[in-house]
Scaffold this motif. Sequence first.
Motif, PDB file in Angstrom:
ATOM      1  N   ALA A 162       0.871   8.089   3.227  1.00  0.00           N
ATOM      2  CA  ALA A 162       1.782   7.425   2.287  1.00  0.00           C
ATOM      3  C   ALA A 162       2.399   6.178   2.901  1.00  0.00           C
ATOM      4  O   ALA A 162       2.504   5.133   2.241  1.00  0.00           O
ATOM      5  N   ILE A 163       2.811   6.264   4.153  1.00  0.00           N
ATOM      6  CA  ILE A 163       3.406   5.090   4.810  1.00  0.00           C
ATOM      7  C   ILE A 163       2.364   3.997   4.980  1.00  0.00           C
ATOM      8  O   ILE A 163       2.649   2.806   4.766  1.00  0.00           O
ATOM      9  N   LEU A 164       1.150   4.378   5.356  1.00  0.00           N
ATOM     10  CA  LEU A 164       0.083   3.384   5.498  1.00  0.00           C
ATOM     11  C   LEU A 164      -0.186   2.668   4.175  1.00  0.00           C
ATOM     12  O   LEU A 164      -0.320   1.440   4.139  1.00  0.00           O
ATOM     13  N   LEU A 165      -0.242   3.434   3.095  1.00  0.00           N
ATOM     14  CA  LEU A 165      -0.546   2.835   1.792  1.00  0.00           C
ATOM     15  C   LEU A 165       0.633   2.044   1.228  1.00  0.00           C
ATOM     16  O   LEU A 165       0.463   0.926   0.725  1.00  0.00           O
ATOM     17  N   ALA A 166       1.837   2.634   1.307  1.00  0.00           N
ATOM     18  CA  ALA A 166       3.010   1.976   0.715  1.00  0.00           C
ATOM     19  C   ALA A 166       3.355   0.690   1.455  1.00  0.00           C
ATOM     20  O   ALA A 166       3.520  -0.373   0.833  1.00  0.00           O
ATOM     21  N   TYR A 167       3.451   0.773   2.771  1.00  0.00           N
ATOM     22  CA  TYR A 167       3.783  -0.427   3.544  1.00  0.00           C
ATOM     23  C   TYR A 167       2.629  -1.430   3.519  1.00  0.00           C
ATOM     24  O   TYR A 167       2.855  -2.653   3.529  1.00  0.00           O
TER      25      TYR A 167
END
Length: 376
Positions: free
Chosen positions: A71-76
């Motif tokens: 999620a962090i990889l995709l969102a950021y």
Amino acid sequence: MILFRYLAREIFITMLAVSATLLVIVMSGRFVKYLAQAASGDLAPDVVFSIMAYRLPSFLELVLPLGLFIAILLAYGRLYVESEMTVMAACGLSTRRLALFTLAPAVAVALLVSWLSLYASPMGIAKVQEIFQDAKNSSGLELLVAGRFRIDEKSGRVTYIERLDDGRQVMEEVFSAEQSKARQGGKKLSVILAERGTIQNIEQHNGRYLVLENGYQYIGKPGSQEFRVTAFDQFGQLIKEPEIQRNSYKKTDARSTEQLLASTKLEDKATLQWRISLGILVPIIALIAQALSETNHRRGRFVKMLPAFLIYIVYIVLLNAARDGIEKEKIPLELGLWWVHGVFLLIALLLLFGADGWRRLRSKSAPGLDTRGAGQ
């Protein structure tokens, strides 16, 4: 606070979507396995959903950290590609403050994972073991389905019943066929037909027996005339106890955290460190994901997915290897799994602040060097 809420919302929404997808994939594979066991008669069909429900916490404790990481990889990554991160940095959002914003939802997820791994998951696994133990010690009737053949893969016995009455306690119109070795070589066939059948615990013989009533037994070699026909009013057949189903988790996984704390066994201590490590892992991988999410619109937000997954896989593999090392006395208990977290925390900090920290160090040391040179 507005910026923090925006980033946290992006992380949580993406994490829920990713975690739900991963959970469906994991549970589907396990559900198919249990359905196959139920179809083959090795597992009672009515306990499949109970097993899946009890296994849910153990699935979540592994899915949620990976879901947060992705999620962090995709969102950021999306924010970098759409230049939102560039605007935030221009408005004063530093890497350190972004790391604090990232750690806030990561700590919340870490607390949830810690509760799952320390309490909910062991309780669920213990319940699953009870179900398998009950299936072993039960009468065995719940494994039979009226109107269907059941084949015992170990003994090769084929069983068929026409009806189950009286709350599945009485079988009617029973057929049983089994092959065994003959004394003169070859194989002999034993076929039993009976009107009724029940499974009874006979204490004097220390076992459970399939008791058949009003039937015939046919024994002989197929293709020959050597057959023996026996009519009986009552016939008892010993039931061999099946083995408990093997599961992917270890025996210590079913023990409560309180039992592990009170134990002095290396296996229990390794399991306890593993449960604690799942919570520690979450904020560390969150920082790694933040560092690897940095990109631009030319490279796209998926460019660093492969190295990110490789780091995550190595992290999990090293934790498992360290756990096995403790159990086999190859790694000191004091060192345990903590050195793995230390290594990857250092990697996270280097990925986040390595280049900037080195530039700041050089910028601070350069004036001092010039001053000392001028003074000489």
